[in-house]
Motif scaffolding. Structure first.
Motif, PDB file in Angstrom:
ATOM      1  N   ASP A 199      37.188  46.597  19.733  1.00 20.76           N
ATOM      2  CA  ASP A 199      37.875  45.666  18.842  1.00 20.76           C
ATOM      3  C   ASP A 199      38.075  46.263  17.454  1.00 20.76           C
ATOM      4  N   VAL A 200      37.018  46.914  16.949  1.00 18.44           N
ATOM      5  CA  VAL A 200      37.141  47.544  15.629  1.00 18.44           C
ATOM      6  C   VAL A 200      38.223  48.610  15.635  1.00 18.44           C
ATOM      7  N   SER A 201      38.249  49.422  16.727  1.00 21.70           N
ATOM      8  CA  SER A 201      39.256  50.486  16.795  1.00 21.70           C
ATOM      9  C   SER A 201      40.665  49.910  16.881  1.00 21.70           C
ATOM     10  N   GLN A 202      40.861  48.790  17.618  1.00 20.06           N
ATOM     11  CA  GLN A 202      42.181  48.172  17.710  1.00 20.06           C
ATOM     12  C   GLN A 202      42.624  47.622  16.362  1.00 20.06           C
ATOM     13  N   MET A 206      45.881  48.818  14.119  1.00 20.54           N
ATOM     14  CA  MET A 206      46.908  47.930  13.612  1.00 20.54           C
ATOM     15  C   MET A 206      47.072  48.091  12.110  1.00 20.54           C
ATOM     16  N   LEU A 207      45.925  48.164  11.399  1.00 13.50           N
ATOM     17  CA  LEU A 207      45.996  48.331   9.947  1.00 13.50           C
ATOM     18  C   LEU A 207      46.670  49.647   9.576  1.00 13.50           C
ATOM     19  N   VAL A 208      46.288  50.724  10.334  1.00 15.68           N
ATOM     20  CA  VAL A 208      46.902  52.023  10.042  1.00 15.68           C
ATOM     21  C   VAL A 208      48.413  51.969  10.286  1.00 15.68           C
ATOM     22  N   GLU A 209      48.848  51.317  11.386  1.00 10.50           N
ATOM     23  CA  GLU A 209      50.284  51.210  11.667  1.00 10.50           C
ATOM     24  C   GLU A 209      51.008  50.428  10.586  1.00 10.50           C
TER      25      GLU A 209
END
Length: 255
Positions: A199-202, A206-209
């Protein structure tokens, strides 16, 4: 109680009871020991004289053996005095209040001459062989007992070691069972942690995108503003040819 009207000689009652003189018995024992001692030292002297290491010194060997015999004789005499006193006072002594008349008929000597009842050299040899065999059997039994005791000690040590090993194995088995029992909970905790990390990686993705998209928009706006300023500058300075090139440069940004 039987009494005597006359004064009995020393050990007379004992002689009547045992059917032999106690003093003669003691003398026979002392003489036998002296004979054995003399025979033993004679054999020792003969063995030393026949040895090549003592060749030419036979006289010195004889003198040395004689000195040994004298020392033995003094020790034997001193100890046999004690032996004689003890035997006559404590073993062959019949108390005055003991009636020996009832034993006298049963102790009558058997019919026959003294020579018939004497022990011959052949009898002595046979008895010596029997005694030797009995001693050998006793020593064999003692040796066997010692070996059995040693084996028992080794078995006890082996049993103790086996008990220690069994206890250690049981402790290790208990630890393994406890670890196996804890495996489901550990697996659930690991899965839960993996899900949280996913979940943290997802969310991070999203934030990076979003950051990349926003950054692209900012870069596009900045480029358009720069090109607009440049176009205005060129329009102010350029002629028809420059205006044509500016129009061509701004064409990619036209909506």
């Amino acid at each position: 109680m039987a009494t005597s009207s006359r004064q009995e000689a020393p050990y007379e009652r004992e002689e009547r009871f045992f059917q032999f003189p106690p003093v003669a018995f003691v003398d026979d024992v002392i003489n036998a020991v002296n004979d054995y001692m003399s025979d033993g030292l004679d054999a020792l002297e003969a063995s030393l004289v026949s040895d090549k290491a003592f060749k030419g010194r036979e006289k010195q060997v004889t003198e040395a053996v004689n000195r040994i015999f004298e020392r033995f004789q003094r020790s034997v005499d001193r100890n046999f005095d004690k032996f004689e006193l003890y035997v006559l006072r404590n073993i062959f002594r019949i108390p005055p209040n003991v009636d020996i008349s009832a034993r006298e008929p049963a102790m009558v000597a058997p019919v026959g001459s003294v020579e018939d009842s004497m022990i011959t050299p052949q009898d002595e040899g046979r008895l010596d062989r029997e005694l030797y065999e009995l001693r050998r059997q006793v020593h064999a039994v003692m040796l066997e007992n010692a070996l059995l005791q040693q084996e028992n000690s080794e078995i006890d040590l082996a049993c103790a070691a086996a008990s220690d090993i069994r206890a250690a194995v049981q402790e290790e088995d208990a630890a393994d069972v406890e670890q196996v029992r804890q495996l489901p909970a550990q697996c659930e905790a690991a899965i839960e942690q993996a899900n949280r990390l996913y979940d943290v990686s997802q969310n991070t993705k999203m934030l990076v995108e979003q950051d990349v998209e926003n950054m692209g928009s900012l870069l596009t706006a900045s480029a358009l503003q720069g090109e607009s300023v440049r176009a205005e500058t060129l329009l102010g300075r350029a002629g028809p040819a420059e205006l044509a090139r500016a129009e061509q440069a701004l064409r990619p940004y036209a909506y």
